[in-house]
Write a protein that holds these residues in place. Structure first.
Motif, PDB file in Angstrom:
ATOM      1  N   SER A 232       0.798  -1.283  -0.119  1.00  0.00           N
ATOM      2  CA  SER A 232       0.129   0.067  -0.143  1.00  0.00           C
ATOM      3  C   SER A 232       0.647   1.409   0.010  1.00  0.00           C
ATOM      4  CB  SER A 232      -0.980   0.012   1.142  1.00  0.00           C
ATOM      5  OG  SER A 232      -0.297   0.047   2.436  1.00  0.00           O
ATOM      6  N   THR A 233       2.078   1.125   0.699  1.00  0.00           N
ATOM      7  CA  THR A 233       2.611   2.420   0.705  1.00  0.00           C
ATOM      8  C   THR A 233       4.261   1.989   0.581  1.00  0.00           C
ATOM      9  OG1 THR A 233       1.216   3.372   2.156  1.00  0.00           O
ATOM     10  CG2 THR A 233       3.672   4.143   2.359  1.00  0.00           C
ATOM     11  N   VAL A 234       5.118   2.853   0.005  1.00  0.00           N
ATOM     12  CA  VAL A 234       6.623   2.976  -0.020  1.00  0.00           C
ATOM     13  C   VAL A 234       6.702   4.408   0.628  1.00  0.00           C
ATOM     14  CG1 VAL A 234       8.493   2.662  -1.416  1.00  0.00           C
ATOM     15  CG2 VAL A 234       6.500   1.720  -2.127  1.00  0.00           C
ATOM     16  N   ARG A 235       7.996   4.095   1.602  1.00  0.00           N
ATOM     17  CA  ARG A 235       8.566   5.301   2.410  1.00  0.00           C
ATOM     18  C   ARG A 235      10.096   5.404   1.857  1.00  0.00           C
ATOM     19  NH1 ARG A 235       5.341   3.215   7.090  1.00  0.00           N
ATOM     20  NH2 ARG A 235       3.482   4.711   7.312  1.00  0.00           N
ATOM     21  N   ALA A 236      10.544   6.524   2.058  1.00  0.00           N
ATOM     22  CA  ALA A 236      11.928   6.648   1.856  1.00  0.00           C
ATOM     23  C   ALA A 236      12.516   7.421   3.029  1.00  0.00           C
ATOM     24  CB  ALA A 236      12.269   7.391   0.582  1.00  0.00           C
ATOM     25  N   ASP A 237      13.353   6.565   4.000  1.00  0.00           N
ATOM     26  CA  ASP A 237      13.437   7.064   5.455  1.00  0.00           C
ATOM     27  C   ASP A 237      11.973   7.051   5.984  1.00  0.00           C
ATOM     28  OD1 ASP A 237      16.047   6.586   5.112  1.00  0.00           O
ATOM     29  OD2 ASP A 237      16.051   8.613   4.425  1.00  0.00           O
ATOM     30  N   ASP A 238      11.664   8.314   6.488  1.00  0.00           N
ATOM     31  CA  ASP A 238      10.492   8.621   7.191  1.00  0.00           C
ATOM     32  C   ASP A 238       9.404   9.417   6.077  1.00  0.00           C
ATOM     33  OD1 ASP A 238      11.211   7.384   9.381  1.00  0.00           O
ATOM     34  OD2 ASP A 238      12.159   9.297  10.146  1.00  0.00           O
ATOM     35  N   ARG A 239       9.735   9.347   5.179  1.00  0.00           N
ATOM     36  CA  ARG A 239       8.911  10.130   3.912  1.00  0.00           C
ATOM     37  C   ARG A 239       8.048   9.272   2.928  1.00  0.00           C
ATOM     38  NH1 ARG A 239       9.744  12.486  -1.333  1.00  0.00           N
ATOM     39  NH2 ARG A 239      11.998  11.688  -1.161  1.00  0.00           N
ATOM     40  N   THR A 240       6.685   9.579   3.051  1.00  0.00           N
ATOM     41  CA  THR A 240       5.895   8.308   2.185  1.00  0.00           C
ATOM     42  C   THR A 240       6.074   9.159   0.662  1.00  0.00           C
ATOM     43  OG1 THR A 240       4.390   8.215   3.753  1.00  0.00           O
ATOM     44  CG2 THR A 240       3.523   7.914   1.483  1.00  0.00           C
ATOM     45  N   VAL A 241       6.623   8.165  -0.306  1.00  0.00           N
ATOM     46  CA  VAL A 241       6.655   8.496  -1.492  1.00  0.00           C
ATOM     47  C   VAL A 241       5.882   7.943  -2.448  1.00  0.00           C
ATOM     48  CG1 VAL A 241       8.965   9.296  -1.438  1.00  0.00           C
ATOM     49  CG2 VAL A 241       8.620   6.736  -1.863  1.00  0.00           C
ATOM     50  N   LEU A 242       5.091   6.936  -2.113  1.00  0.00           N
ATOM     51  CA  LEU A 242       4.001   6.085  -2.844  1.00  0.00           C
ATOM     52  C   LEU A 242       3.012   5.648  -1.731  1.00  0.00           C
ATOM     53  CD1 LEU A 242       6.051   3.994  -5.455  1.00  0.00           C
ATOM     54  CD2 LEU A 242       4.914   6.219  -5.989  1.00  0.00           C
TER      55      LEU A 242
ATOM     56  N   GLU B 167       5.471   0.043 -12.210  1.00  0.00           N
ATOM     57  CA  GLU B 167       6.783   0.895 -12.312  1.00  0.00           C
ATOM     58  C   GLU B 167       6.586   2.421 -12.045  1.00  0.00           C
ATOM     59  OE1 GLU B 167       8.574   0.594 -16.282  1.00  0.00           O
ATOM     60  OE2 GLU B 167       9.081  -1.400 -16.173  1.00  0.00           O
ATOM     61  N   TYR B 168       7.662   2.819 -11.067  1.00  0.00           N
ATOM     62  CA  TYR B 168       7.437   4.053 -10.534  1.00  0.00           C
ATOM     63  C   TYR B 168       8.751   4.795 -10.250  1.00  0.00           C
ATOM     64  CZ  TYR B 168       2.927   1.759  -8.786  1.00  0.00           C
ATOM     65  OH  TYR B 168       1.704   1.341  -8.975  1.00  0.00           O
ATOM     66  N   THR B 169       8.762   5.716 -10.434  1.00  0.00           N
ATOM     67  CA  THR B 169      10.028   6.699 -10.285  1.00  0.00           C
ATOM     68  C   THR B 169       9.679   7.625  -9.062  1.00  0.00           C
ATOM     69  OG1 THR B 169      10.626   6.600 -12.363  1.00  0.00           O
ATOM     70  CG2 THR B 169      11.666   8.413 -11.147  1.00  0.00           C
ATOM     71  N   VAL B 170      10.717   7.733  -8.157  1.00  0.00           N
ATOM     72  CA  VAL B 170      10.517   8.595  -6.985  1.00  0.00           C
ATOM     73  C   VAL B 170      11.829   9.225  -6.735  1.00  0.00           C
ATOM     74  CG1 VAL B 170       8.832   7.126  -5.750  1.00  0.00           C
ATOM     75  CG2 VAL B 170      11.324   6.856  -5.401  1.00  0.00           C
ATOM     76  N   SER B 171      11.858  10.534  -6.191  1.00  0.00           N
ATOM     77  CA  SER B 171      12.992  11.271  -5.711  1.00  0.00           C
ATOM     78  C   SER B 171      13.162  11.165  -4.305  1.00  0.00           C
ATOM     79  CB  SER B 171      12.693  12.730  -6.043  1.00  0.00           C
ATOM     80  OG  SER B 171      12.463  12.982  -7.546  1.00  0.00           O
ATOM     81  N   VAL B 172      14.602  11.071  -4.298  1.00  0.00           N
ATOM     82  CA  VAL B 172      15.174  10.605  -2.734  1.00  0.00           C
ATOM     83  C   VAL B 172      16.426  11.566  -2.620  1.00  0.00           C
ATOM     84  CG1 VAL B 172      14.450   8.177  -2.811  1.00  0.00           C
ATOM     85  CG2 VAL B 172      16.615   8.831  -3.769  1.00  0.00           C
ATOM     86  N   SER B 173      16.773  11.600  -1.376  1.00  0.00           N
ATOM     87  CA  SER B 173      17.796  12.687  -0.873  1.00  0.00           C
ATOM     88  C   SER B 173      19.131  11.751  -1.394  1.00  0.00           C
ATOM     89  CB  SER B 173      18.069  12.948   0.604  1.00  0.00           C
ATOM     90  OG  SER B 173      19.078  13.632   0.977  1.00  0.00           O
ATOM     91  N   ARG B 174      20.024  12.802  -2.160  1.00  0.00           N
ATOM     92  CA  ARG B 174      21.204  12.254  -2.620  1.00  0.00           C
ATOM     93  C   ARG B 174      22.357  12.440  -1.438  1.00  0.00           C
ATOM     94  NH1 ARG B 174      25.620  14.436  -5.571  1.00  0.00           N
ATOM     95  NH2 ARG B 174      26.597  12.772  -7.055  1.00  0.00           N
ATOM     96  N   ARG B 175      21.888  13.222  -0.438  1.00  0.00           N
ATOM     97  CA  ARG B 175      22.969  13.644   0.726  1.00  0.00           C
ATOM     98  C   ARG B 175      23.164  12.546   1.618  1.00  0.00           C
ATOM     99  NH1 ARG B 175      19.867  18.416   0.009  1.00  0.00           N
ATOM    100  NH2 ARG B 175      21.003  19.977  -0.897  1.00  0.00           N
ATOM    101  N   GLU B 176      22.252  11.593   1.810  1.00  0.00           N
ATOM    102  CA  GLU B 176      22.390  10.617   2.506  1.00  0.00           C
ATOM    103  C   GLU B 176      21.938   9.140   2.083  1.00  0.00           C
ATOM    104  OE1 GLU B 176      19.940  11.941   5.738  1.00  0.00           O
ATOM    105  OE2 GLU B 176      18.271  11.604   4.504  1.00  0.00           O
TER     106      GLU B 176
END
Length: 205
Positions: free
Chosen positions: A138-148, A159-168
């Motif tokens: 139902s959900t995909v999270r990048a760290d604590d942020r819901t991206v899908l 297929e999905y494309t999500v933006s994530v932080s490049r700093r970590e």
């Protein structure tokens, strides 16, 4: 006296030509590595793909000061582009970074729950979700942020494309009503690598 004037005129012409070569080579090298150059990702960081595909026309478009002159651009020991046949001339050298984007795909085994920590830093992630019929994501999270997220009964599939932080380093969590297995998810990331190189711009009148 005539001979002396001829020698003086020749020396002046050589000095003028050398000054013109130095100006053109310096200006061209500065332009190639500028922040707003089509060949860089940022100041002094060359885009590897752009520099590999550089043409004579693109070089002159970036540095019109080269028009009418023979020029050669090299990166370390490799000639990137050459226009004419520079014989001698003036060479300007710059230490640069060359940045290239890789494509890396992993298929998590999910041995410790429905989560995976990406092995490389990246600005975006392509996800291919193909869970079994009895498992709904139902959900995909990048760290604590819901991206899908979806409320559909079948969940996230495709297929999905999500933006994530490049700093970590990013951890992806897949919220599902069951356990995921290897092959249910493919994660493609695009890490960047940088290498130091010596850029040479040689200009001949």
């Amino acid at each position: 006296m005539v001979l002396g004037v001829a020698v003086a005129d020749s020396a002046l012409a050589d000095a003028t030509r050398d000054a013109g070569e130095r100006h053109a080579a310096t200006a061209a090298a500065k332009r190639v590595v500028a922040a707003d150059s089509s060949l860089t990702n940022r100041t002094n960081v060359l885009d590897g793909s752009a520099i590999d595909a550089l043409t004579v026309g693109e070089l002159h478009s970036e540095a019109p000061v080269l028009d009418g002159r023979s020029v050669r651009v090299t990166l370390d020991d490799r000639t990137v582009v050459s226009d004419g046949t520079p014989a001698g001339g003036t060479t300007v050298r710059r230490i640069v970074l060359v940045e290239r984007t890789q494509t890396v795909t992993i298929r998590p085994e999910f041995t410790s729950g429905n989560r995976v920590t990406l092995p490389r830093r990246t600005r975006r992630v392509d996800l291919e979700l193909n869970p079994p019929e009895n498992v709904s994501v139902s959900t995909v999270r990048a760290d604590d942020r819901t991206v899908l997220h979806t409320a559909a009964e079948r969940g996230l599939v495709g297929e999905y494309t999500v933006s994530v932080s490049r700093r970590e380093t990013v951890r992806l969590d897949f919220v599902a009503n069951g356990s995921l297995s290897e092959g249910d998810v493919a994660v493609t990331m695009y890490p960047r690598t940088t290498t130091k190189a010596l850029l040479r711009v040689t200009v001949d009148a």
